[in-house]
Design a protein around this motif. Structure first.
Motif: not given
Length: 140
Positions: A94-98, A87-92
């Motif tokens: 893109s929200f992860l940040r450093t 249940e994952m996608s590439a869009e998910m």
């Protein structure tokens, strides 16, 4: 969740619905924002590992301690069958940040309209409490 996506330095720029609505209501009436955009993000970030610990504590389960590199997760997201199973996608991803986001325009906007930032950790706790009451799925 067996492992945390990304690295210990990653976070999700989470905003409570209450905070987002306060900004949206004022932005809708602010003539200075016509044709402009305004990034709404938290002033203080909660690391993904800390967020995971908070939620795990609410559900009385152990939080994962291991991390999965984004490179591996991107490869998995390209494999449609496995991505669907997880249940994952590439869009998910893109929200992860450093990196720190430029929140100066938001700070000025909040100050101009006297919009106070709510308690994000409290909102997460309330959301988790609600999830515990409404979910019929056993959390493992």
């Amino acid at each position: 969740m067996r492992a945390i996506p990304a690295t210990p330095k990653h976070y999700l720029p989470l905003v409570s619905v209450d905070d987002l609505c306060k900004v949206m209501v004022r932005a809708a009436t602010d003539s200075g924002l016509v044709g402009q955009s305004l990034l709404v993000a938290p002033e203080q970030n909660i690391l993904l590992s800390e967020l995971t610990k908070m939620i795990a504590q609410q559900f009385n389960v152990s939080a994962p301690k291991q991390h999965v590199p984004l490179t591996i997760l991107r490869l998995i997201s390209n494999w449609t069958w496995l991505a669907n199973q997880l249940e994952m996608s590439a869009e998910m991803l893109s929200f992860l940040r450093t990196e720190q986001l430029d929140l100066e325009p938001l700070k000025q906007f909040r100050q101009c309209w006297d919009i106070q930032t709510g308690d994000l950790a409290g909102a997460i706790t309330k959301t988790t409490d609600w999830m515990k009451q409404t979910t019929s799925t056993q959390i493992i």
